[in-house]
Design an enzyme around this catalytic site. Structure first.
Site, PDB file in Angstrom:
ATOM      1  N   LYS A  50       0.839  -1.202   0.000  1.00  0.00           N
ATOM      2  CA  LYS A  50       0.000   0.000   0.000  1.00  0.00           C
ATOM      3  C   LYS A  50       0.874   1.252   0.000  1.00  0.00           C
ATOM      4  CE  LYS A  50      -3.939  -2.110   2.389  1.00  0.00           C
ATOM      5  NZ  LYS A  50      -4.699  -2.258   3.653  1.00  0.00           N
ATOM      6  N   GLN A  94      -4.529  -1.231   9.942  1.00  0.00           N
ATOM      7  CA  GLN A  94      -4.491  -2.508   9.232  1.00  0.00           C
ATOM      8  C   GLN A  94      -5.040  -3.626  10.118  1.00  0.00           C
ATOM      9  OE1 GLN A  94      -3.478  -2.994   5.950  1.00  0.00           O
ATOM     10  NE2 GLN A  94      -4.168  -5.110   6.225  1.00  0.00           N
ATOM     11  N   ASP A 117     -10.764   3.500   4.700  1.00  0.00           N
ATOM     12  CA  ASP A 117     -11.286   2.141   4.497  1.00  0.00           C
ATOM     13  C   ASP A 117     -12.815   2.105   4.491  1.00  0.00           C
ATOM     14  OD1 ASP A 117      -9.195   0.376   4.015  1.00  0.00           O
ATOM     15  OD2 ASP A 117      -8.724   0.107   6.142  1.00  0.00           O
TER      16      ASP A 117
END
Ligand code: NAD
Length: 280
Positions: A50, A94, A117
């Site tokens: 990422k 994460q 997200d």
């Protein structure tokens, strides 16, 4: 194989190049902060990928890696700092987190306007109400893949396999919001193969290697495999029996090289969307 291959790697590369051009034109550097806790090996790879992809697109990516024993209060303080940091447009924690930490509490602490997200209850609620803002990257990536096939979702029958908060549930809502008729199949569903066989579109996100066999697939269906499963021999496979289903599907994604690269592309697009919104 009769199905056409839905090449997520190539489509994601194209989208990332287009995004990089838009960011150059915008004339500012969006900021993405990633919090990783503990030593989950898959997370280490995802976060590295990422951050690298972000930098290639012209996004300033900062990774905050903390030990597994970090107290939740310390993580909440870090999130509060990043929420207040003007250089940070987008922030993610994460998953999965080490035992003892609450993903729900940490995600709820993220400023919804920086929730790249789309997992914060405010953004998840907007999606559920059909008022989409920032939506989770993996199902958004699946939508982008579906768009490449030309399938008209309006009135289409869609089967989503898996009801997790990060993939299955938001996927079903995104399809519903586009007027598909959605069947959400999960571990307690009776006769999942028969339910799935009705569908023009199948999105498999159960995390079970080979779950979806040819008898699950209607002739000509579009088949999107979100699953990423590591077999004992080290091979990476999806939830779909690729060779068997490719004989019946019209389009099918490979694993790897299907949904995975799209997730990263959509994360970068979400970052830019949040950065633009904060500058408006
Ligand atoms: P999860 O374990 O949180 O959820 C799995 C879901 O599948 C559950 O809702 C469960 O009810 C359902 N399920 C389990 N067994 C089933 C069965 N036999 N029949 C029908 N439904 C069943 O997993 P997740 O986080 O949603 O991830 C799913 C898969 O997608 C995993 O393989 C994961 O690695 C992968 N994934 C890929 C990406 C990507 O970018 N490609 C992103 C996220 C997750």
């Amino acid at each position: 194989m009769t199905a056409r291959l839905l090449d997520g790697k190539a489509i994601a590369a194209r989208r990332r190049a287009a995004l990089a051009a838009r960011i150059r034109e915008a004339g500012f550097t969006p900021g993405l902060a990633v919090i990783r806790v503990g030593e989950d090996p898959a997370s280490a790879v995802y976060v590295r990928n990422k951050a690298r992809a972000a930098r290639e697109a012209g996004i300033a990516a900062t990774t905050h890696h903390l030990p597994a024993e970090t107290p939740e209060a310390e993580l909440l303080a870090l999130i509060a700092r990043l929420n207040a940091d003007a250089a940070v447009d987008a922030l993610l924690v994460q998953l999965p987190l080490p035992a003892g930490l609450s993903a729900e509490r940490l995600i709820a602490a993220i400023d919804p306007a920086k929730d790249v997200d789309g997992f914060h209850p405010v953004n998840a609620g907007h999606l559920a109400l059909g008022m989409e803002g920032i939506v989770p990257c993996t199902p958004a990536g699946v939508l982008a893949l579906i768009a490449e096939t030309g399938l008209d979702l309006k009135g289409a029958r869609a089967a989503v396999i898996g009801r997790s908060r990060i993939v299955g549930r938001p996927m079903a809502l995104l399809l519903l919001n586009r007027d598909a008729t959605v069947t959400l199949i999960h571990s307690r569903s009776r006769d999942p193969a028969a339910l799935c066989r009705e569908a023009d579109l199948v999105v498999a996100a159960a995390g079970k290697p080979g779950l979806v066999g040819a008898e699950w697939i209607r002739e000509g269906a579009v088949v999107i495999d979100v699953g990423i499963n590591r077999l004992p021999d080290g091979r990476l496979v999806g939830d779909v029996d690729f060779a068997a289903c490719a004989e019946r599907a019209s389009w099918i994604t490979p694993v790897p090289g299907g949904v995975g690269p799209m997730t990263i592309a959509l994360l970068l697009e979400n970052t830019f969307t949040l950065a633009l919104a904060r500058r408006r």
